[in-house]
Every structure is written in structure tokens, then in C-alpha cells.
Design a protein around this motif. Structure first.
Motif, short mmCIF file in Angstrom:
data_model
loop_
_atom_site.label_atom_id
_atom_site.label_comp_id
_atom_site.label_asym_id
_atom_site.label_seq_id
_atom_site.Cartn_x
_atom_site.Cartn_y
_atom_site.Cartn_z
N GLU A 59 0.85 -1.19 0.00
CA GLU A 59 0.00 0.00 0.00
C GLU A 59 0.89 1.24 0.00
O GLU A 59 2.07 1.18 0.37
N PRO A 60 0.35 2.39 -0.39
CA PRO A 60 1.13 3.63 -0.29
C PRO A 60 1.42 3.96 1.17
O PRO A 60 0.51 3.88 2.02
N THR A 61 2.64 4.33 1.47
CA THR A 61 2.99 4.66 2.85
C THR A 61 2.10 5.74 3.43
O THR A 61 1.67 5.64 4.59
N PRO A 62 1.76 6.82 2.70
CA PRO A 62 0.89 7.85 3.29
C PRO A 62 -0.48 7.33 3.73
O PRO A 62 -1.08 7.88 4.64
N LEU A 63 -0.99 6.28 3.06
CA LEU A 63 -2.27 5.72 3.48
C LEU A 63 -2.22 5.25 4.92
O LEU A 63 -3.11 5.54 5.72
N ILE A 64 -1.16 4.51 5.27
CA ILE A 64 -1.03 3.99 6.62
C ILE A 64 -0.68 5.10 7.59
O ILE A 64 -1.23 5.17 8.70
N ALA A 65 0.22 6.00 7.19
CA ALA A 65 0.63 7.09 8.08
C ALA A 65 -0.55 7.98 8.43
O ALA A 65 -0.74 8.34 9.60
N ARG A 66 -1.36 8.33 7.46
CA ARG A 66 -2.52 9.19 7.72
C ARG A 66 -3.66 8.43 8.35
O ARG A 66 -4.37 8.95 9.20
N GLY A 85 11.65 4.36 -7.03
CA GLY A 85 11.35 5.50 -7.89
C GLY A 85 10.90 6.68 -7.04
O GLY A 85 11.56 7.06 -6.08
N GLU A 86 9.76 7.23 -7.38
CA GLU A 86 9.21 8.37 -6.63
C GLU A 86 8.08 7.96 -5.70
O GLU A 86 7.40 8.83 -5.14
N THR A 87 7.88 6.66 -5.53
CA THR A 87 6.74 6.18 -4.74
C THR A 87 7.22 5.53 -3.45
O THR A 87 8.18 4.75 -3.45
N ASP A 88 6.54 5.86 -2.35
CA ASP A 88 6.81 5.25 -1.05
C ASP A 88 5.79 4.13 -0.82
O ASP A 88 4.58 4.34 -0.93
N TYR A 89 6.32 2.95 -0.49
CA TYR A 89 5.48 1.79 -0.27
C TYR A 89 5.62 1.30 1.16
O TYR A 89 6.64 1.54 1.82
N VAL A 90 4.61 0.56 1.61
CA VAL A 90 4.67 -0.09 2.91
C VAL A 90 4.02 -1.47 2.79
O VAL A 90 3.04 -1.64 2.04
N LEU A 91 4.61 -2.47 3.47
CA LEU A 91 3.92 -3.74 3.63
C LEU A 91 2.85 -3.52 4.69
O LEU A 91 3.15 -3.09 5.80
N ARG A 92 1.62 -3.79 4.35
CA ARG A 92 0.51 -3.38 5.21
C ARG A 92 0.68 -3.92 6.64
O ARG A 92 0.88 -5.11 6.84
#
Length: 437
Positions: A59-66, A85-92
Motif C-alpha cells: 500500500e502507499p505509505t501515506p495511506l497507513i501514516a494518515r 522511484g518516486e513512490t513510497d510503499y509499505v507492507l501493510r
């Protein structure tokens, strides 16, 4: 057999093997037990008309952070995050924020006034591995999105309890609290900070940091000295608005009507920023200090945290499968045994091996569990394999049987043997096979 030690599974993760395991890096419960647990969970939740949703592990890191909250332990310390690249990812690390993202992204509100969703899958946190806490773990849970009534809260709790009742677990304790509406939490936070600030020097380093950033987390402390300091702390229930109190009282009344016992716990706040109103946790004494089996609450403000223009009423729970398995083992739960094979084909010679390969496919189409020798072993070795795999019948074919177009069928329980024509073999086996349960 040996393996480069650097290639072993990562600490805090484990392999789930077909058989019960005692080796390091393997879960002790076999895959058939996991399948059974997952099947029971699905059956119970689907009786409540929950429908499965599957979201990406990435998932996008900002989704979890926010969604979860910048100041929570999950975001601050426990995420597996990286950039490509320009995208921050997170393992949910959890599934509520991803489910709400999917709800908003795909406009599931247009599919019905209330969405009743359940999920089951792996999550990831940078935990210090210990019993019941892993870096890859497996969660199941439900989300009811679009309903703000106390009945929705009671429905979610009832579904959670029904899962554990289906396994016959005993001595469970349901803790219940309320965090109120959007105005309650800030007022209570200020009151709790004012109460604790004079005792700041007596708090642990972690709690002193939380006092400034997320003081409600101090209520979760297991430190005996801090627990004593909190005995006279303000209670969040005293800060509820009239409407928030009415909601909480209605939830309690519904639970009583449903025969669901609970204890009120003013210290139960849980660790995620998106909770409002009802919060709850289910505990088992069989888990030790980390006693939580499942927990959840209402999170009406999460959609706005993710950029939606208005609040979306929602409530859910999440639970760990590993913790459920620990509780089941502690209470000596009778997991179903692997049913074993219906038929093992024993081939003597290359011609018989070719026949067995084709016959195996035909019997599988008939619904039987069938295996065969793939190593060209002796009859004795093949019979040992049939016995090891708990085959109900061994079907033995060599050159003589091919000429007569008859197979020898041995009952592996009784040792009795029958000669059966090839064109009658399928009917014979289907008529006599009794699956192991």
C-alpha cells in the motif's frame, strides 16, 4: 540436507508445513489445521452476511501514516517501508485503512447503504519476535461501513464472539469502553495531560514521550508504578457528550440483550488514532501477558483522514490467527486430521507407470484423492509410501494386470485384496471408498 544459513527464513516469520513441525523457522501447527481455522472463520462470518474483500499487501505509505496515525507505534517504529522511484510503499501493518481506501476508491457506497466486509490475510510489523507476535502475521476481521447506529456496533461484536464460540473457546473476557465523539478525545487528552504532568518524572521514558504526543497510550501501560499513578486519573466516560453517552449506553443494552457478557474498562483506548465511540478487546488467559485475541472499535473519522469530504460511519474488529491457534492448542482443541489419500497407484514397470499416470487423472476427475509413484521404486517401497500417506486403498498394476485388464485393489486397513476390471475400477472405488475424517 544443508542450506546456506543466510538463506533461512527471516526471524519473526515462519513456514507453514503440511505436517506438524518442531524445527526452527516452522510453525508447529500443520497447514491442514490452518485451513480448518480459516474455513470456520469464513463460515461464521458469511452467516452474518459479511462478504470477503482482498486488498494488496503493498500500500502507499501515506495511506497507513494518515490512516493509522503519525504518532502511533505502528507508524513510528513498526512499518516495513521503502521507496522505489518516486513512490513510497509499505507492507501493510493492518487492514482497516486499506479496506477504507478500497471502499472510497471503488465507491462501494453505491453498492448498498451498508457494506459488511471481511478479510483474511498476512500483515507485517517490525516486532520484537515473541510468542504470538511475529513480523509476518495473519489477521482476520470485519468492517461495517456506512452504519452509525449502536446496532452496528453490537453486530460487529456479536460476529467476533461467534467466531470464538464456534471453536468452543472458554474463559474469554470482553472489555468495553467508549472514546466519545470528535470533541471528546481532545478534551480528555488535555485533562489527562494536566493530571499526569506533575508526575512526569515518575513516568518511564516511553510514557514521558507519549505524554506530549499521544497521552492516551499511557493508559495501556503495563508498568505497575504507572498503573498506580493512573488510579485517580480522569476517566474518559466522564467527558462524553450526551449523544456519545446515549450511543454507548445503547451498545451496552444491545450486548446484554444478545447475552454477550462484558466488563467496562476505562483504560481501554487501543493504539490507533482513528477510533471514536465504542472500543473493545477480547482476551484469553491462555495467551499470557499479551492476552488480546481480538479488538476493534468505531472509526467514523478515518475516511476524512484519507481525504474524503465527509465522515463515513464505520466499525470493525481485527484478530490474529496465530493467537487464536495458541488459545486453541492451550485448550486441547481437536483439529481435524489430514484425511489422507483415497487411492495410491502402485505401478510395476514402465507400461504400468504410463497406465497409472492416466488412471490417476481419471480417478481425480471422479472426485477421489489420488497419488502415484514418481520415482520408479520397487513394489515394497511404493506400498510403504501408500501406507505413509494413509491411503485407503492401493491399486496395484504390473504387466500381468495390464494383460488381464484387471487391477489388484488392496484395502490398506484390513489387508483384503480384490481383482477389479479396469472398466469397473472407478465405480468400485467410488462405491467402497470411505473418506477419513
Amino acid at each position: 540436507m544443508s542450506l546456506d544459513p543466510t538463506l533461512r527464513n527471516i526471524r519473526g516469520t515462519f513456514d507453514i508445513l503440511p505436517q506438524a513441525a518442531a524445527s526452527e523457522g516452522a510453525h508447529e501447527v500443520p497447514s491442514c489445521a490452518w485451513q480448518h481455522v480459516e474455513q470456520v472463520i469464513r463460515e461464521v462470518l458469511e452467516r452474518f452476511n459479511f462478504r470477503e474483500i482482498r486488498t494488496p499487501i503493498l500500500e502507499p505509505t501515506p495511506l497507513i501514516a494518515r490512516g493509522v496515525g503519525q504518532l502511533t507505534d505502528i507508524v513510528a517504529k513498526e512499518m516495513f517501508a521503502f521507496r522505489r522511484g518516486e513512490t513510497d510503499y509499505v507492507l501493510r501493518p493492518e487492514l482497516t485503512a486499506p479496506v477504507m481506501r478500497a471502499y472510497l476508491q471503488h465507491r462501494l457506497d453505491q453498492q448498498g447503504s451498508v457494506q459488511k466486509l471481511y478479510y483474511l490475510g498476512p500483515c507485517f510489523r517490525a516486532e520484537n519476535p515473541q510468542k504470538g507476535r511475529y513480523r509476518q502475521f495473519h489477521q482476520f476481521g470485519v468492517e461495517v461501513i456506512g452504519a452509525e447506529t449502536p446496532e452496528a456496533d453490537a453486530e460487529v461484536i456479536a460476529a467476533m464472539m461467534a467466531v470464538y464460540e464456534a471453536f468452543g473457546l472458554r474463559k474469554l473476557r470482553l472489555r468495553l469502553n467508549a472514546l466519545g465523539d470528535a470533541d471528546t478525545r481532545p478534551r480528555y487528552k488535555a485533562a489527562l495531560q494536566a493530571y499526569l504532568e506533575p508526575y512526569a518524572e515518575q513516568l518511564s521514558a516511553i510514557s514521558r514521550k507519549r505524554l506530549e504526543t499521544n497521552p492516551l497510550r499511557i493508559l495501556d501501560t503495563k508498568d505497575a508504578r504507572e498503573r498506580r499513578l493512573l488510579e485517580n486519573a480522569p476517566r474518559i466516560l466522564d467527558f462524553l457528550s450526551p449523544s456519545a453517552r446515549a450511543h454507548y449506553e445503547a451498545v451496552k443494552a444491545h450486548l446484554q440483550e444478545l447475552g454477550i457478557a462484558f466488563v467496562e474498562d476505562p483504560f481501554l483506548v487501543r493504539g490507533l488514532d482513528y477510533y471514536t465511540h465504542t472500543t473493545f478487546e477480547l482476551e484469553s488467559p491462555d495467551l499470557g501477558a499479551q492476552s488480546a485475541l481480538a479488538g476493534g472499535g468505531r472509526y467514523d473519522l478515518l475516511a476524512q483522514e484519507l481525504g474524503h469530504e465527509a465522515a463515513v460511519p464505520a466499525i470493525g474488529f481485527a484478530a490474529g490467527i496465530e493467537r487464536l491457534l495458541i488459545a486453541l492448542q492451550a485448550q486441547h482443541y481437536a483439529f481435524p486430521e489430514d484425511p489422507g489419500l483415497d487411492v495410491f497407484l502402485v505401478a510395476l514397470g514402465q507400461n504400468a507407470a504410463r497406465w497409472s499416470l492416466c488412471q490417476a487423472q481419471q480417478l481425480r476427475r471422479e472426485g477421489l484423492r489420488v497419488d502415484l509413484d514418481l520415482k520408479g521404486r520397487s513394489m515394497k517401497a511404493q506400498m510403504r509410501e501408500a501406507n505413509r500417506q494413509q491411503a485407503r486403498y492401493a491399486v496395484i498394476v504390473g504387466e500381468e494386470e495390464l494383460l488381464r485388464k484387471q487391477a489388484r485393489v488392496r484395502d490398506m486397513r484390513t489387508g483384503q485384496q480384490h481383482d477389479v476390471a479396469f472398466d469397473e475400477l472407478s465405480d468400485f472405488l467410488k462405491g467402497t471408498v470411505v473418506r477419513l475424517t
